[in-house]
Design a protein around this motif. Structure first.
Motif, PDB file in Angstrom:
ATOM      1  N   LYS A 105       0.836  -1.201   0.000  1.00 13.35           N
ATOM      2  CA  LYS A 105       0.000   0.000   0.000  1.00 13.35           C
ATOM      3  C   LYS A 105       0.876   1.258   0.000  1.00 13.35           C
ATOM      4  N   ARG A 106       1.919   1.238   0.810  1.00 13.80           N
ATOM      5  CA  ARG A 106       2.845   2.373   0.896  1.00 13.80           C
ATOM      6  C   ARG A 106       3.562   2.599  -0.434  1.00 13.80           C
ATOM      7  N   GLU A 107       3.986   1.516  -1.076  1.00 14.43           N
ATOM      8  CA  GLU A 107       4.663   1.646  -2.379  1.00 14.43           C
ATOM      9  C   GLU A 107       3.708   2.147  -3.456  1.00 14.43           C
ATOM     10  N   ARG A 108       2.445   1.744  -3.384  1.00 12.54           N
ATOM     11  CA  ARG A 108       1.441   2.259  -4.341  1.00 12.54           C
ATOM     12  C   ARG A 108       1.218   3.753  -4.116  1.00 12.54           C
ATOM     13  N   GLU A 109       1.269   4.190  -2.858  1.00 14.12           N
ATOM     14  CA  GLU A 109       1.153   5.621  -2.547  1.00 14.12           C
ATOM     15  C   GLU A 109       2.370   6.368  -3.105  1.00 14.12           C
ATOM     16  N   ARG A 110       3.548   5.781  -2.954  1.00 13.46           N
ATOM     17  CA  ARG A 110       4.760   6.388  -3.511  1.00 13.46           C
ATOM     18  C   ARG A 110       4.626   6.530  -5.030  1.00 13.46           C
ATOM     19  N   LEU A 111       4.117   5.475  -5.666  1.00 18.70           N
ATOM     20  CA  LEU A 111       3.914   5.487  -7.115  1.00 18.70           C
ATOM     21  C   LEU A 111       3.001   6.645  -7.528  1.00 18.70           C
ATOM     22  N   LYS A 112       1.909   6.810  -6.788  1.00 15.83           N
ATOM     23  CA  LYS A 112       0.956   7.890  -7.068  1.00 15.83           C
ATOM     24  C   LYS A 112       1.628   9.255  -6.912  1.00 15.83           C
ATOM     25  N   ARG A 113       2.360   9.437  -5.823  1.00 18.71           N
ATOM     26  CA  ARG A 113       3.028  10.725  -5.582  1.00 18.71           C
ATOM     27  C   ARG A 113       4.123  11.001  -6.611  1.00 18.71           C
ATOM     28  N   GLN A 114       4.821   9.960  -7.040  1.00 15.84           N
ATOM     29  CA  GLN A 114       5.839  10.143  -8.087  1.00 15.84           C
ATOM     30  C   GLN A 114       5.181  10.582  -9.388  1.00 15.84           C
ATOM     31  N   SER A 115       4.028  10.016  -9.701  1.00 14.41           N
ATOM     32  CA  SER A 115       3.295  10.406 -10.903  1.00 14.41           C
ATOM     33  C   SER A 115       2.894  11.881 -10.827  1.00 14.41           C
ATOM     34  N   GLY A 167       9.568  -5.177  -4.917  1.00 13.03           N
ATOM     35  CA  GLY A 167       8.872  -4.537  -3.804  1.00 13.03           C
ATOM     36  C   GLY A 167       9.102  -3.047  -3.665  1.00 13.03           C
ATOM     37  N   PHE A 168       9.342  -2.357  -4.778  1.00 12.45           N
ATOM     38  CA  PHE A 168       9.513  -0.912  -4.681  1.00 12.45           C
ATOM     39  C   PHE A 168       9.035  -0.212  -5.937  1.00 12.45           C
ATOM     40  N   SER A 169       8.834   1.097  -5.800  1.00 13.61           N
ATOM     41  CA  SER A 169       8.403   1.955  -6.905  1.00 13.61           C
ATOM     42  C   SER A 169       9.543   2.900  -7.252  1.00 13.61           C
ATOM     43  N   SER A 170       9.678   3.194  -8.536  1.00 13.47           N
ATOM     44  CA  SER A 170      10.687   4.175  -8.925  1.00 13.47           C
ATOM     45  C   SER A 170      10.352   4.751 -10.291  1.00 13.47           C
ATOM     46  N   ILE A 171      10.921   5.919 -10.525  1.00 13.67           N
ATOM     47  CA  ILE A 171      10.879   6.544 -11.842  1.00 13.67           C
ATOM     48  C   ILE A 171      12.182   6.164 -12.514  1.00 13.67           C
ATOM     49  N   THR A 172      12.113   5.659 -13.737  1.00 10.86           N
ATOM     50  CA  THR A 172      13.327   5.286 -14.457  1.00 10.86           C
ATOM     51  C   THR A 172      13.422   6.099 -15.734  1.00 10.86           C
ATOM     52  N   LEU A 173      14.573   6.713 -15.945  1.00  8.94           N
ATOM     53  CA  LEU A 173      14.889   7.452 -17.164  1.00  8.94           C
ATOM     54  C   LEU A 173      15.958   6.649 -17.888  1.00  8.94           C
ATOM     55  N   SER A 174      15.704   6.297 -19.130  1.00  7.61           N
ATOM     56  CA  SER A 174      16.701   5.516 -19.865  1.00  7.61           C
ATOM     57  C   SER A 174      16.683   5.917 -21.335  1.00  7.61           C
ATOM     58  N   PRO A 175      17.822   5.697 -22.025  1.00  6.86           N
ATOM     59  CA  PRO A 175      17.854   5.972 -23.459  1.00  6.86           C
ATOM     60  C   PRO A 175      16.808   5.105 -24.156  1.00  6.86           C
ATOM     61  N   THR A 176      16.172   5.650 -25.191  1.00  7.56           N
ATOM     62  CA  THR A 176      15.200   4.851 -25.927  1.00  7.56           C
ATOM     63  C   THR A 176      15.921   3.771 -26.710  1.00  7.56           C
ATOM     64  N   SER A 177      15.218   2.689 -27.019  1.00  5.23           N
ATOM     65  CA  SER A 177      15.833   1.535 -27.689  1.00  5.23           C
ATOM     66  C   SER A 177      16.610   1.925 -28.926  1.00  5.23           C
ATOM     67  N   GLY A 178      16.106   2.864 -29.677  1.00  4.42           N
ATOM     68  CA  GLY A 178      16.796   3.278 -30.890  1.00  4.42           C
ATOM     69  C   GLY A 178      18.132   3.934 -30.614  1.00  4.42           C
ATOM     70  N   GLU A 229      11.804  -6.182 -17.455  1.00  6.82           N
ATOM     71  CA  GLU A 229      10.898  -7.073 -16.731  1.00  6.82           C
ATOM     72  C   GLU A 229       9.500  -6.458 -16.703  1.00  6.82           C
ATOM     73  N   PRO A 230       8.466  -7.290 -16.764  1.00  6.74           N
ATOM     74  CA  PRO A 230       7.119  -6.729 -16.677  1.00  6.74           C
ATOM     75  C   PRO A 230       6.885  -6.127 -15.301  1.00  6.74           C
ATOM     76  N   SER A 231       6.370  -4.914 -15.280  1.00  6.21           N
ATOM     77  CA  SER A 231       6.050  -4.238 -14.034  1.00  6.21           C
ATOM     78  C   SER A 231       4.675  -3.626 -14.172  1.00  6.21           C
ATOM     79  N   VAL A 232       4.171  -3.130 -13.087  1.00  3.39           N
ATOM     80  CA  VAL A 232       2.840  -2.544 -13.075  1.00  3.39           C
ATOM     81  C   VAL A 232       2.961  -1.035 -13.228  1.00  3.39           C
ATOM     82  N   PRO A 233       2.563  -0.472 -14.383  1.00  4.02           N
ATOM     83  CA  PRO A 233       2.664   0.983 -14.554  1.00  4.02           C
ATOM     84  C   PRO A 233       1.545   1.700 -13.794  1.00  4.02           C
ATOM     85  N   HIS A 234       1.792   2.945 -13.430  1.00  2.00           N
ATOM     86  CA  HIS A 234       0.771   3.764 -12.784  1.00  2.00           C
ATOM     87  C   HIS A 234       0.152   4.647 -13.835  1.00  2.00           C
ATOM     88  N   HIS A 235      -1.152   4.679 -13.925  1.00  2.45           N
ATOM     89  CA  HIS A 235      -1.846   5.522 -14.919  1.00  2.45           C
ATOM     90  C   HIS A 235      -2.416   6.751 -14.283  1.00  2.45           C
TER      91      HIS A 235
END
Length: 131
Positions: free
Chosen positions: A64-74, A101-112, A125-131
């Motif tokens: 629940k706490r990590e989902r709250e973090r995800l929301k606040r990061q969004s 077991g954690f939420s984070s914002i990831t910035l990475s070069p695009t595949s191209g 890896e498959p993860s659960v995105p926040h909408h």
């Protein structure tokens, strides 16, 4: 890289060989990790919004706490004018990883922008995105 970050008031801590941990504060307190490829190119940057109670470590952890973090990061991303997806030469993701077991914002070069031979071109890896 360290010197440029420190000149902007970002506290940095070398971590292992190809990683740099840092803390950043503006309207939110963030901790982060910069991962480098061997040729000093940035492989990815991971940001995590700090919540009250994080200093208690795993004792304070809950999904629940990590989902709250995800929301606040969004919300933080939106305040800064960004949203998950491709933004120029980078991909922005705000994800909760059930496996780790954690939420984070990831910035990475695009595949191209990632060379064919790079280990960072693999599927994420498959993860659960926040909408």
């Amino acid at each position: 890289m360290c010197k440029a970050l420190m000149e902007r008031g970002v506290k940095t801590v070398p971590f292992e060989d190809l990683y740099l941990r840092f803390e950043y504060q503006d309207d939110a307190h963030m901790t982060g990790l910069i991962a480098f490829e061997r040729e000093d190119r940035i492989a990815f940057i991971s940001l995590t919004l700090t919540l009250p109670g994080d200093e208690d470590g795993w004792d304070a952890w809950s999904e629940k706490r990590e989902r709250e973090r995800l929301k606040r990061q969004s919300e933080w991303l939106c305040q800064k004018g960004y949203r998950p997806g491709r933004q120029g030469p980078m991909e922005i993701q705000n994800l909760y990883s059930a496996r780790d077991g954690f939420s984070s914002i990831t910035l990475s070069p695009t595949s191209g922008d990632i060379p064919e031979h790079s280990p960072h071109r693999r599927e994420r890896e498959p993860s659960v995105p926040h909408h």
